[in-house]
Scaffold this motif. Structure first.
Motif, PDB file in Angstrom:
ATOM      1  N   LEU A   7      30.259  31.560 -16.389  1.00 55.75           N
ATOM      2  CA  LEU A   7      31.353  32.262 -15.722  1.00 55.75           C
ATOM      3  C   LEU A   7      31.928  31.391 -14.616  1.00 55.75           C
ATOM      4  O   LEU A   7      31.232  30.564 -14.011  1.00 55.75           O
ATOM      5  CB  LEU A   7      30.841  33.573 -15.119  1.00 55.75           C
ATOM      6  CG  LEU A   7      30.255  34.597 -16.095  1.00 55.75           C
ATOM      7  CD1 LEU A   7      29.711  35.795 -15.323  1.00 55.75           C
ATOM      8  CD2 LEU A   7      31.301  35.053 -17.106  1.00 55.75           C
ATOM      9  N   LEU A   8      33.215  31.575 -14.343  1.00 59.25           N
ATOM     10  CA  LEU A   8      33.869  30.827 -13.263  1.00 59.25           C
ATOM     11  C   LEU A   8      33.620  31.456 -11.902  1.00 59.25           C
ATOM     12  O   LEU A   8      33.795  30.809 -10.867  1.00 59.25           O
ATOM     13  CB  LEU A   8      35.371  30.732 -13.534  1.00 59.25           C
ATOM     14  CG  LEU A   8      35.760  30.051 -14.859  1.00 59.25           C
ATOM     15  CD1 LEU A   8      37.279  29.944 -14.969  1.00 59.25           C
ATOM     16  CD2 LEU A   8      35.116  28.681 -14.978  1.00 59.25           C
ATOM     17  N   SER A   9      33.232  32.698 -11.900  1.00 61.83           N
ATOM     18  CA  SER A   9      32.838  33.394 -10.676  1.00 61.83           C
ATOM     19  C   SER A   9      31.891  34.506 -11.074  1.00 61.83           C
ATOM     20  O   SER A   9      31.856  34.918 -12.233  1.00 61.83           O
ATOM     21  CB  SER A   9      34.050  33.954  -9.922  1.00 61.83           C
ATOM     22  OG  SER A   9      34.717  34.912 -10.728  1.00 61.83           O
ATOM     23  N   SER A  10      31.130  34.972 -10.117  1.00 61.23           N
ATOM     24  CA  SER A  10      30.171  36.033 -10.406  1.00 61.23           C
ATOM     25  C   SER A  10      30.861  37.387 -10.251  1.00 61.23           C
ATOM     26  O   SER A  10      31.381  37.700  -9.166  1.00 61.23           O
ATOM     27  CB  SER A  10      28.977  35.943  -9.457  1.00 61.23           C
ATOM     28  OG  SER A  10      28.012  36.911  -9.773  1.00 61.23           O
ATOM     29  N   PRO A  11      30.905  38.233 -11.297  1.00 62.93           N
ATOM     30  CA  PRO A  11      31.565  39.541 -11.190  1.00 62.93           C
ATOM     31  C   PRO A  11      30.899  40.423 -10.145  1.00 62.93           C
ATOM     32  O   PRO A  11      29.697  40.290  -9.876  1.00 62.93           O
ATOM     33  CB  PRO A  11      31.391  40.141 -12.598  1.00 62.93           C
ATOM     34  CG  PRO A  11      30.978  39.026 -13.471  1.00 62.93           C
ATOM     35  CD  PRO A  11      30.323  37.998 -12.617  1.00 62.93           C
ATOM     36  N   PRO A  12      31.645  41.314  -9.517  1.00 63.61           N
ATOM     37  CA  PRO A  12      31.073  42.164  -8.459  1.00 63.61           C
ATOM     38  C   PRO A  12      29.781  42.872  -8.847  1.00 63.61           C
ATOM     39  O   PRO A  12      28.836  42.891  -8.037  1.00 63.61           O
ATOM     40  CB  PRO A  12      32.207  43.147  -8.159  1.00 63.61           C
ATOM     41  CG  PRO A  12      33.449  42.382  -8.481  1.00 63.61           C
ATOM     42  CD  PRO A  12      33.100  41.521  -9.662  1.00 63.61           C
ATOM     43  N   PRO A  13      29.643  43.450 -10.048  1.00 61.83           N
ATOM     44  CA  PRO A  13      28.366  44.118 -10.371  1.00 61.83           C
ATOM     45  C   PRO A  13      27.184  43.158 -10.359  1.00 61.83           C
ATOM     46  O   PRO A  13      26.104  43.498  -9.855  1.00 61.83           O
ATOM     47  CB  PRO A  13      28.614  44.687 -11.773  1.00 61.83           C
ATOM     48  CG  PRO A  13      30.083  44.820 -11.881  1.00 61.83           C
ATOM     49  CD  PRO A  13      30.641  43.664 -11.119  1.00 61.83           C
ATOM     50  N   ARG A  19      22.528  40.282  -4.771  1.00 62.84           N
ATOM     51  CA  ARG A  19      22.347  40.537  -3.345  1.00 62.84           C
ATOM     52  C   ARG A  19      21.127  41.429  -3.110  1.00 62.84           C
ATOM     53  O   ARG A  19      20.290  41.156  -2.247  1.00 62.84           O
ATOM     54  CB  ARG A  19      23.589  41.200  -2.758  1.00 62.84           C
ATOM     55  CG  ARG A  19      23.452  41.532  -1.260  1.00 62.84           C
ATOM     56  CD  ARG A  19      24.445  42.613  -0.858  1.00 62.84           C
ATOM     57  NE  ARG A  19      25.804  42.156  -0.926  1.00 62.84           N
ATOM     58  CZ  ARG A  19      26.492  41.659   0.121  1.00 62.84           C
ATOM     59  NH1 ARG A  19      25.912  41.590   1.293  1.00 62.84           N
ATOM     60  NH2 ARG A  19      27.734  41.279  -0.033  1.00 62.84           N
ATOM     61  N   TRP A  20      21.004  42.482  -3.938  1.00 66.11           N
ATOM     62  CA  TRP A  20      19.891  43.421  -3.776  1.00 66.11           C
ATOM     63  C   TRP A  20      18.562  42.717  -4.023  1.00 66.11           C
ATOM     64  O   TRP A  20      17.604  42.879  -3.262  1.00 66.11           O
ATOM     65  CB  TRP A  20      20.071  44.592  -4.748  1.00 66.11           C
ATOM     66  CG  TRP A  20      18.951  45.578  -4.667  1.00 66.11           C
ATOM     67  CD1 TRP A  20      18.820  46.637  -3.813  1.00 66.11           C
ATOM     68  CD2 TRP A  20      17.761  45.582  -5.474  1.00 66.11           C
ATOM     69  NE1 TRP A  20      17.636  47.297  -4.019  1.00 66.11           N
ATOM     70  CE2 TRP A  20      16.960  46.668  -5.044  1.00 66.11           C
ATOM     71  CE3 TRP A  20      17.306  44.776  -6.512  1.00 66.11           C
ATOM     72  CZ2 TRP A  20      15.729  46.967  -5.624  1.00 66.11           C
ATOM     73  CZ3 TRP A  20      16.075  45.064  -7.078  1.00 66.11           C
ATOM     74  CH2 TRP A  20      15.305  46.145  -6.645  1.00 66.11           C
ATOM     75  N   ARG A  21      18.470  41.914  -5.089  1.00 64.84           N
ATOM     76  CA  ARG A  21      17.220  41.225  -5.405  1.00 64.84           C
ATOM     77  C   ARG A  21      16.869  40.216  -4.317  1.00 64.84           C
ATOM     78  O   ARG A  21      15.695  40.066  -3.945  1.00 64.84           O
ATOM     79  CB  ARG A  21      17.330  40.509  -6.752  1.00 64.84           C
ATOM     80  CG  ARG A  21      17.401  41.435  -7.947  1.00 64.84           C
ATOM     81  CD  ARG A  21      17.097  40.691  -9.248  1.00 64.84           C
ATOM     82  NE  ARG A  21      17.965  39.559  -9.475  1.00 64.84           N
ATOM     83  CZ  ARG A  21      19.141  39.617 -10.084  1.00 64.84           C
ATOM     84  NH1 ARG A  21      19.611  40.793 -10.507  1.00 64.84           N
ATOM     85  NH2 ARG A  21      19.868  38.534 -10.263  1.00 64.84           N
ATOM     86  N   THR A  22      17.880  39.535  -3.777  1.00 64.00           N
ATOM     87  CA  THR A  22      17.628  38.545  -2.737  1.00 64.00           C
ATOM     88  C   THR A  22      17.180  39.208  -1.448  1.00 64.00           C
ATOM     89  O   THR A  22      16.266  38.720  -0.765  1.00 64.00           O
ATOM     90  CB  THR A  22      18.886  37.692  -2.494  1.00 64.00           C
ATOM     91  OG1 THR A  22      19.309  37.099  -3.729  1.00 64.00           O
ATOM     92  CG2 THR A  22      18.608  36.589  -1.485  1.00 64.00           C
ATOM     93  N   ASP A  23      17.799  40.322  -1.082  1.00 67.25           N
ATOM     94  CA  ASP A  23      17.377  41.057   0.117  1.00 67.25           C
ATOM     95  C   ASP A  23      15.934  41.522  -0.011  1.00 67.25           C
ATOM     96  O   ASP A  23      15.149  41.439   0.952  1.00 67.25           O
ATOM     97  CB  ASP A  23      18.291  42.268   0.353  1.00 67.25           C
ATOM     98  CG  ASP A  23      19.630  41.895   0.945  1.00 67.25           C
ATOM     99  OD1 ASP A  23      19.768  40.750   1.422  1.00 67.25           O
ATOM    100  OD2 ASP A  23      20.544  42.747   0.938  1.00 67.25           O
ATOM    101  N   THR A 433      24.453  36.394 -17.471  1.00 68.70           N
ATOM    102  CA  THR A 433      23.486  37.488 -17.563  1.00 68.70           C
ATOM    103  C   THR A 433      23.139  38.089 -16.210  1.00 68.70           C
ATOM    104  O   THR A 433      22.830  39.282 -16.127  1.00 68.70           O
ATOM    105  CB  THR A 433      22.192  37.017 -18.241  1.00 68.70           C
ATOM    106  OG1 THR A 433      21.589  35.983 -17.450  1.00 68.70           O
ATOM    107  CG2 THR A 433      22.482  36.487 -19.640  1.00 68.70           C
ATOM    108  N   ASP A 434      23.171  37.269 -15.139  1.00 69.71           N
ATOM    109  CA  ASP A 434      22.741  37.797 -13.844  1.00 69.71           C
ATOM    110  C   ASP A 434      23.549  37.248 -12.668  1.00 69.71           C
ATOM    111  O   ASP A 434      23.278  37.593 -11.513  1.00 69.71           O
ATOM    112  CB  ASP A 434      21.257  37.519 -13.610  1.00 69.71           C
ATOM    113  CG  ASP A 434      20.889  36.039 -13.769  1.00 69.71           C
ATOM    114  OD1 ASP A 434      21.791  35.188 -13.687  1.00 69.71           O
ATOM    115  OD2 ASP A 434      19.700  35.760 -13.994  1.00 69.71           O
ATOM    116  N   GLY A 435      24.528  36.385 -12.921  1.00 69.82           N
ATOM    117  CA  GLY A 435      25.392  35.888 -11.849  1.00 69.82           C
ATOM    118  C   GLY A 435      24.803  34.801 -10.986  1.00 69.82           C
ATOM    119  O   GLY A 435      25.436  34.376 -10.008  1.00 69.82           O
ATOM    120  N   ILE A 436      23.601  34.308 -11.303  1.00 69.33           N
ATOM    121  CA  ILE A 436      22.989  33.258 -10.490  1.00 69.33           C
ATOM    122  C   ILE A 436      23.738  31.937 -10.717  1.00 69.33           C
ATOM    123  O   ILE A 436      24.051  31.584 -11.855  1.00 69.33           O
ATOM    124  CB  ILE A 436      21.503  33.109 -10.834  1.00 69.33           C
ATOM    125  CG1 ILE A 436      20.745  34.373 -10.386  1.00 69.33           C
ATOM    126  CG2 ILE A 436      20.900  31.874 -10.172  1.00 69.33           C
ATOM    127  CD1 ILE A 436      19.272  34.350 -10.721  1.00 69.33           C
TER     128      ILE A 436
END
Length: 597
Positions: A7-13, A19-23, A433-436
């Motif tokens: 992906l060229l950018s990570s979609p908001p979902p 963000r939740w997993r990192t927090d 798959t996960d935006g990483i």
């Protein structure tokens, strides 16, 4: 099945999930390491302690993570060095190092590769032995010693270590901390290898590894690789070769080329060659070498590695992959590795690691410089375009932008710091798959050859040498660079090791000297393309065409042994820097020169 496009950018979902997993991960690390000596005493963490005093256990993950992000500054090794020095006090007392960076006492103290020229940096690893020992009864870690079984993996992994005894107030030893490298710990965790059980296992084999366990403890670089080569070529069944860096594979094949007749005779007779530094391992090796005249005759028919391209495919018909880090400075060894391997064997990257933590896994193993960032430790991204090293310049993984370059900043399971790694990466895209973020390594930050009016970065040197390899068919084994101030104006001097002497290698394997004479001009053209300040320096007679000094065969392998002899614990993980950091190293390479181009 082809991999999905990045992906060229990570979609908001996906960004919100990341963000939740990192927090959650960051708050878990904070809670685990909050009551340590470093966290409770470091001046750099004063604001964080004030913001969280008495509240850590009850704070929401997002709130605790936000407090960390706002109040913990970016730090470097100097912040931790005074505390880490306690490990090297005599005696090493438990009270001085207990709960230092994480709860309890560490299992391992690992050294960095020190390619920047300073003293190796040390980092404690906690709770690793418990992971190993919880799985140590798993039968897959070991097989009964049987030299006649199939050998499918040639694993060039060093397993050795030093020991440090930790004493209580009565001067009684209460724990052993193992001194080694990060790659050794990684191999041991992966294969469940408890260091306390090493001695009883020396004559056994790990999984389907070609060499006995004892081969992993040889500290002499040449001997280490030749013993692994001996056991590997004795079997036709090898399917995979694994090592930390691709240059180790190339060194192994080149050492084998020089000792081919000796190695083949050993296979025919079932003997171990006389090599420096193998006395302690010899008995364990000898009971596992089996005379195989038929295999020896086959090897003689095939000939030595330098006899033809694709030699490995003839020796190991089932060989499908070599797994090794082959990006950054190690990319220069890839062409020669491919020459030895032939078209049917892939070079695969195992991932992107550092002494401090695991950075990323391959998104596509065949893309040697493309990695999906790990989410096992906290990795933040310092935007190098902002010329700012404060927390305001930090981006979180879900805030990364395509094409932008960042320096990696780490908070691991073993600490509560925000450590500047010094590695610069570029964002290639995002895993759908996960935006990483998926990244590629660019360079080590602030590693450069500096002139009075400009500097030449590591990545510019690598790009220039790559342009030479594309323009002239030079078979480079390895290279390094430094300022060449033998005459005025000064320039960049490259020390280059070529495949072999033109008089001894097959026709066509190495370019003639007349072609090599073009290399300095090609280097200059490559540097001019990436650094416009060089043109100005040339015009003002402040810079001249780069020099190339060809060093004798095996120079770079001998340099690795020099590093080991200096006391490095990094056998198997030692590196040759792109830019030589010490005048003594420059002089050492100068003494190996056989001709100048």
């Amino acid at each position: 099945m082809p991999l999905p496009d990045l992906l060229l950018s990570s979609p908001p979902p996906l960004s919100e999930q990341l963000r939740w997993r990192t927090d959650e991960l960051r708050s878990r690390i904070v809670r685990a390491n909050y009551n340590t000596q470093f966290t409770q005493t470091a001046p750099e963490l004063t604001d964080f302690r004030h913001a969280t005093a008495g509240l850590v256990d009850g704070m929401d993950d997002a709130v605790l993570s936000r407090s960390f992000r706002k109040t913990v500054p970016i730090t470097n090794y100097d912040t931790y060095a005074p505390l880490l020095a306690r490990f090297f006090e005599k005696p090493c007392e438990a009270s001085a190092i207990a709960n230092l960076f994480a709860p309890g006492l560490p299992d391992f103290l690992v050294d960095s590769s020190s390619t920047s020229g300073g003293v190796p940096k040390s980092f404690p690893y906690y709770n690793r032995l418990s992971k190993i020992r919880s799985e140590s009864s798993n039968a897959r870690s070991w097989v009964v010693s049987n030299p006649l079984r199939r050998h499918t993996t040639a694993c060039l992994c060093y397993l050795g270590f030093g020991r440090m005894d930790v004493e209580d107030e009565d001067n009684c030893s209460i724990k052993t901390i193992y001194l080694t490298s990060g790659s050794v710990v990684g191999f041991r965790i992966h294969l469940n290898l408890d260091p306390e059980k090493d001695e009883e296992k020396m004559a056994t084999f790990i999984l389907d590894h070609a060499a006995p366990y004892a081969a992993g403890f040889i500290r002499k670089w040449r001997s280490f690789l030749l013993i692994h080569a001996l056991f590997a070529v004795s079997s036709r069944s090898v399917e995979t070769i694994t090592t930390v860096f691709i240059n180790a594979f190339v060194d192994m094949i080149r050492y084998l080329d020089g000792e081919f007749d000796t190695v083949v005779d050993c296979i025919a007779n079932g003997t171990i060659p006389d090599l420096d530094g193998i006395a302690d391992a010899r008995h364990h090796l000898e009971v596992n070498i089996v005379a195989d005249p038929e295999r020896a005759a086959e090897l003689r028919r095939i000939g030595r590695p330098s006899s033809r391209p694709g030699w490995c495919g003839r020796v190991w018909p089932n060989l499908r992959s070599v797994n090794a880090i082959a990006s950054g400075s190690f990319a220069s060894s890839v062409p020669m590795a491919r020459w030895f391997l032939g078209p049917d064997t892939e070079i695969r990257t195992p991932g992107y690691g550092s002494t401090e933590c695991w950075i990323g896994s391959p998104y596509n193993p065949l893309e040697l410089n493309q990695f999906k960032l790990s989410n096992n430790d906290i990795i933040e991204l310092l935007d190098i375009s902002q010329n700012d090293s404060t927390v305001t310049a930090l981006a979180q993984l879900w805030e990364a932008q395509l094409g932008r370059s960042y320096e990696l900043v780490l908070t691991t399971q073993d600490d509560l710091w925000r450590y500047r790694l010094g590695d610069v990466v570029e964002i290639c895209g995002f895993d759908p798959t996960d935006g990483i973020p998926v990244i590629q390594f660019v360079e080590r930050r602030n590693i450069a050859i500096r002139f009075p009016s400009f500097m030449v970065a590591e990545k510019e040197l690598r790009a220039a040498m790559s342009s030479v390899a594309l323009s002239i068919p030079i078979n480079v084994v390895n290279w390094t660079a430094a300022i060449d101030d033998r005459c005025i104006p000064v320039t960049i001097g490259f020390f280059v090791e070529l495949a072999s002497d033109p008089d001894t290698f097959p026709t066509g394997y190495q370019p003639p000297v007349s072609d090599l004479a073009l290399a300095p001009t090609c280097l200059l053209d490559g540097l001019l393309q990436s650094n416009e300040e060089i043109a100005s320096a040339l015009a003002r007679d402040l810079f001249r065409k780069p020099t190339i000094r060809v060093v004798r065969e095996s120079t770079f392998s001998d340099f690795l042994q020099l590093k080991l002899d200096e006391g490095s614990n990094n056998t198997g993980q030692i590196k040759v820097p792109v830019i030589l950091p010490k005048p003594a190293y420059v002089m050492w390479f100068a003494n190996q020169v056989v001709r100048e181009v």
